[in-house]
Design a protein around this motif. Structure first.
Motif, short mmCIF file in Angstrom:
data_model
loop_
_atom_site.label_atom_id
_atom_site.label_comp_id
_atom_site.label_asym_id
_atom_site.label_seq_id
_atom_site.Cartn_x
_atom_site.Cartn_y
_atom_site.Cartn_z
N LEU A 1 0.82 -1.20 0.00
CA LEU A 1 0.00 0.00 0.00
C LEU A 1 0.87 1.26 0.00
O LEU A 1 0.54 2.25 -0.68
N MET A 2 1.98 1.23 0.72
CA MET A 2 2.85 2.41 0.75
C MET A 2 3.44 2.67 -0.64
O MET A 2 3.60 3.82 -1.05
N GLN B 1 2.05 1.63 -3.61
CA GLN B 1 0.99 1.99 -4.54
C GLN B 1 0.50 3.43 -4.33
O GLN B 1 0.10 4.10 -5.28
N SER B 2 0.52 3.88 -3.08
CA SER B 2 0.01 5.22 -2.78
C SER B 2 1.01 6.31 -3.08
O SER B 2 0.68 7.50 -3.05
N PHE C 1 3.57 6.81 -1.18
CA PHE C 1 4.13 7.25 0.10
C PHE C 1 5.64 7.03 0.12
O PHE C 1 6.39 7.85 0.64
N PHE D 1 -8.28 1.73 2.54
CA PHE D 1 -7.49 2.74 1.83
C PHE D 1 -7.15 2.25 0.41
O PHE D 1 -7.20 3.01 -0.55
N GLU D 2 -6.80 0.98 0.33
CA GLU D 2 -6.39 0.41 -0.96
C GLU D 2 -7.52 0.49 -1.99
O GLU D 2 -7.28 0.68 -3.18
N HIS E 1 -9.52 2.77 -2.51
CA HIS E 1 -9.67 4.13 -3.08
C HIS E 1 -8.48 4.53 -3.96
O HIS E 1 -8.45 5.65 -4.47
N LEU E 2 -7.52 3.62 -4.09
CA LEU E 2 -6.38 3.93 -4.95
C LEU E 2 -6.74 3.65 -6.40
O LEU E 2 -7.52 2.74 -6.69
N GLN F 1 -4.02 0.05 -11.13
CA GLN F 1 -2.80 0.11 -11.92
C GLN F 1 -2.81 -0.94 -13.00
O GLN F 1 -3.34 -2.02 -12.83
#
Length: 244
Positions: free
Chosen positions: A195-196, A198-199, A201, A237-238, A240-241, A244
Motif C-alpha cells: 500500500l505504501m 501503490q500510494s 508514500f 485505503f487500498e 480508493h487507490l 494500476q
C-alpha cells in the motif's frame, strides 16, 4: 479474615459520614460496621453517600455503648489524632498496626474504632481500647474527615491482607489477547509495504521508512484482533487507490 475486622463509629453526628464510611469499607472488602449511638440512622443521606454500599448499612449493628461494640474483640484499636497520656501501646504508623490486626483477625474479631467528627474519642472510650493508632499528616493541618480516616485505615488493612500468605486475592485482569501468528504478521507487513508503494508514500527507495514502520508495529505487539482491524483499514485505503 476480613470479616473479623470490625469498623466501629462512635456517636457519628452527620449521617452522610456513616454512608461515606460504608463506601470506604466496601471498596476495601470490609463489611462489618457497628454504630455506637449515632445521632441519626438510618437516614437518606447515609444511603446516598454509601453509593452502592447499602448492604453494609443494612447489616450495620447499632449499640448503646462502645463496650457493647467491642466486648468480644481480642484487639481494639482506637484511631486518635492526638497522643494521650493513657499508657496504651501506640502505633505511629498505620501499616505497623494492621500487620498485628491481620494476624489477630485470623482467629477472632478485632475492631478499629473512630470517634466523633469534632472531638474524637473520650478518655473513657480510649480505655476500652487495647491500642491506639495515629494517621501521620501535615502538622499544620492534620484534620481528616471521618470517612477519610476510615478509608486510610481500611486501605492499609486490605493491603496487609493482600500480602498475607494465606489469602487468595487476585486482581481482576482483562483476558489475555491472542497474539498473531508469525505468518499473519508477515502478511500484514507485506500488505502495508504494498500500500505504501501503490500510494506513492515511498518515494525514496533507499530510505528506511518501511523498516522503521515495520519496527514500530513489531514493538506495539498488536493482538490478532487488532492486526485484523489494521488489515481492514489498509484494505479500505487500498480500495480508493487508482487501479494500476
Amino acid at each position: 479474615m476480613l470479616s473479623n475486622i470490625r469498623i466501629v463509629l462512635v456517636q457519628t453526628f452527620h449521617p452522610g459520614n456513616i454512608g461515606a464510611a460504608a463506601r470506604a469499607m466496601k471498596t476495601m472488602g470490609l463489611t462489618n460496621l457497628v454504630l455506637v449511638n449515632p445521632r441519626c440512622f438510618p437516614d437518606e443521606e447515609a444511603t446516598r453517600l454509601a453509593a452502592g454500599a447499602t448492604d453494609v448499612l443494612e447489616n450495620a449493628r447499632v449499640v448503646t455503648s462502645l463496650e457493647d461494640a467491642v466486648q468480644d474483640c481480642v484487639q481494639v484499636v482506637g484511631a486518635s489524632a492526638r497522643l494521650r497520656s493513657l499508657p496504651l501501646p501506640h502505633f505511629d504508623e498505620p501499616d505497623e498496626m494492621v500487620q498485628q490486626v491481620i494476624l489477630n483477625a485470623t482467629d477472632a474479631p478485632v475492631a478499629l474504632v473512630f470517634g466523633r467528627e469534632r472531638s474524637g474519642l473520650t478518655n473513657d472510650e480510649i480505655r476500652c481500647c487495647t491500642h491506639q493508632v495515629s494517621i501521620p499528616a501535615n502538622p499544620e493541618y492534620g484534620i481528616l474527615n471521618l470517612s477519610q480516616a476510615v478509608q486510610i485505615l481500611a486501605y492499609e488493612t486490605h493491603r496487609a491482607w493482600r500480602q498475607h500468605d494465606e489469602n487468595d486475592f487476585t486482581y481482576q485482569r482483562p483476558l489475555e489477547a491472542t497474539p498473531p501468528t508469525r505468518e499473519q504478521f508477515i502478511h500484514f507487513q507485506d500488505h502495508l509495504s504494498r500500500l505504501m508503494q501503490q500510494s506513492g508514500f515511498l518515494t525514496q527507495p533507499h530510505a528506511r521508512t518501511e523498516e522503521q514502520l515495520q519496527a514500530l508495529f513489531a514493538r506495539a505487539q498488536p493482538s490478532r484482533k487488532e492486526l485484523s482491524l489494521l488489515r481492514g483499514l489498509l484494505s479500505a485505503f487500498e480500495a480508493h487507490l487508482p487501479r494500476q
